[in-house]
Design a protein around this motif. Structure first.
Motif, short mmCIF file in Angstrom:
data_model
loop_
_atom_site.label_atom_id
_atom_site.label_comp_id
_atom_site.label_asym_id
_atom_site.label_seq_id
_atom_site.Cartn_x
_atom_site.Cartn_y
_atom_site.Cartn_z
N PRO A 181 0.82 -1.22 0.00
CA PRO A 181 0.00 0.00 0.00
C PRO A 181 0.85 1.27 0.00
N TRP A 182 1.58 1.48 -1.10
CA TRP A 182 2.45 2.65 -1.26
C TRP A 182 1.67 3.87 -1.73
N ILE A 183 2.09 5.02 -1.28
CA ILE A 183 1.70 6.31 -1.86
C ILE A 183 2.97 7.14 -1.91
N ASP A 184 3.40 7.47 -3.10
CA ASP A 184 4.60 8.31 -3.30
C ASP A 184 5.81 7.81 -2.50
N GLY A 185 6.03 6.51 -2.54
CA GLY A 185 7.20 5.94 -1.89
C GLY A 185 7.09 5.70 -0.40
N ASP A 186 5.95 6.04 0.18
CA ASP A 186 5.73 5.81 1.61
C ASP A 186 4.61 4.80 1.79
N LEU A 187 4.77 3.92 2.78
CA LEU A 187 3.71 2.98 3.11
C LEU A 187 2.63 3.71 3.90
N LYS A 188 1.42 3.72 3.35
CA LYS A 188 0.33 4.41 4.04
C LYS A 188 -0.22 3.58 5.19
N TYR A 189 -0.20 2.25 5.07
CA TYR A 189 -0.75 1.38 6.10
C TYR A 189 0.33 0.43 6.59
N THR A 190 0.66 0.53 7.86
CA THR A 190 1.60 -0.39 8.49
C THR A 190 0.96 -0.93 9.77
N GLY A 191 1.43 -2.07 10.19
CA GLY A 191 0.91 -2.68 11.40
C GLY A 191 -0.02 -3.83 11.09
N LYS A 192 -0.63 -4.35 12.16
CA LYS A 192 -1.46 -5.55 12.06
C LYS A 192 -2.94 -5.24 12.19
N MET A 193 -3.72 -5.90 11.33
CA MET A 193 -5.18 -5.89 11.51
C MET A 193 -5.47 -6.69 12.78
N ARG A 239 -6.64 -13.88 -11.31
CA ARG A 239 -6.49 -14.23 -9.90
C ARG A 239 -5.98 -13.03 -9.11
N VAL A 240 -6.47 -12.93 -7.90
CA VAL A 240 -5.99 -11.97 -6.92
C VAL A 240 -5.54 -12.78 -5.70
N GLU A 241 -4.30 -12.56 -5.29
CA GLU A 241 -3.82 -13.18 -4.06
C GLU A 241 -3.45 -12.06 -3.10
N GLY A 242 -3.94 -12.17 -1.88
CA GLY A 242 -3.66 -11.17 -0.88
C GLY A 242 -3.03 -11.78 0.35
N THR A 243 -2.15 -11.02 0.97
CA THR A 243 -1.58 -11.41 2.26
C THR A 243 -1.88 -10.29 3.23
N THR A 255 -0.63 -4.97 4.01
CA THR A 255 -1.18 -5.83 2.96
C THR A 255 -0.20 -5.99 1.81
N LEU A 256 -0.44 -7.04 1.05
CA LEU A 256 0.32 -7.32 -0.15
C LEU A 256 -0.66 -7.96 -1.14
#
Length: 165
Positions: free
Chosen positions: A53-65, A104-108, A155-156
């Motif tokens: 979940p990049w925006i302009d080279g920065d991860l917008k979402y970090t951490g655990k759900m 196909r969509v695979e998500g982690t 996410t990935l």
């Protein structure tokens, strides 16, 4: 068949037009963060590497759900990861209308051990892909959970897409 707000079949618009109607622009294509290719084409299939979940080279979402992030945060993080995946597809084919089908969509998902709403979070990616590609966006999918993600990302997303010749 889905319909946009103008009650025209969504299939009458290009993926780029659908993105614009949603008020979205594709981000710059994220570069690889390791020794790999961001996407590879084999025959008529394009496989993207994992998109964060990049925006302009920065991860917008970090951490655990289930800890720092809510289900809604996970949904939005998967949506953003998928948007980066769509940008990779566009870099591979030039025009998104060349995508014949999202296969196909695979998500982690980066989650706590007791978080069990991964499929609902992955809908952030699936909903965006279906909205952008219409009937050609209907796909199979798989969701994984990981208690420790690279760069602490939330996410990935990996996309498999068939290209029209």
């Amino acid at each position: 068949m889905s319909f946009d707000q103008d009650t025209q079949p969504a299939g009458n618009k290009s993926p780029e037009q659908r993105l614009a109607k949603m008020g979205l622009t594709l981000p710059p294509v994220p570069s690889a963060v390791g020794a790999y290719e961001p996407w590879v084409r084999v025959g008529n299939i394009i496989y993207t590497s994992g998109q964060l979940p990049w925006i302009d080279g920065d991860l917008k979402y970090t951490g655990k759900m289930g800890a720092e992030l809510s289900l809604q945060d996970g949904y939005e993080a998967f949506r953003l990861s998928a948007l980066n995946g769509i940008a990779q597809l566009k870099s591979a084919v030039g025009e998104l209308s060349r995508i014949k089908r999202i296969v196909r969509v695979e998500g982690t998902a980066h989650t706590t051990a007791d978080f069990t709403e991964q499929p609902a979070a992955l809908n952030g990616a699936s909903d965006l892909i279906n909205d952008v590609f219409g009937a050609n966006g209907r796909h199979t999918r798989m969701i994984y959970s990981d208690p420790a993600m690279c760069l602490n990302c939330a996410t990935l997303v990996v996309l498999w897409a068939e290209v029209a010749d």
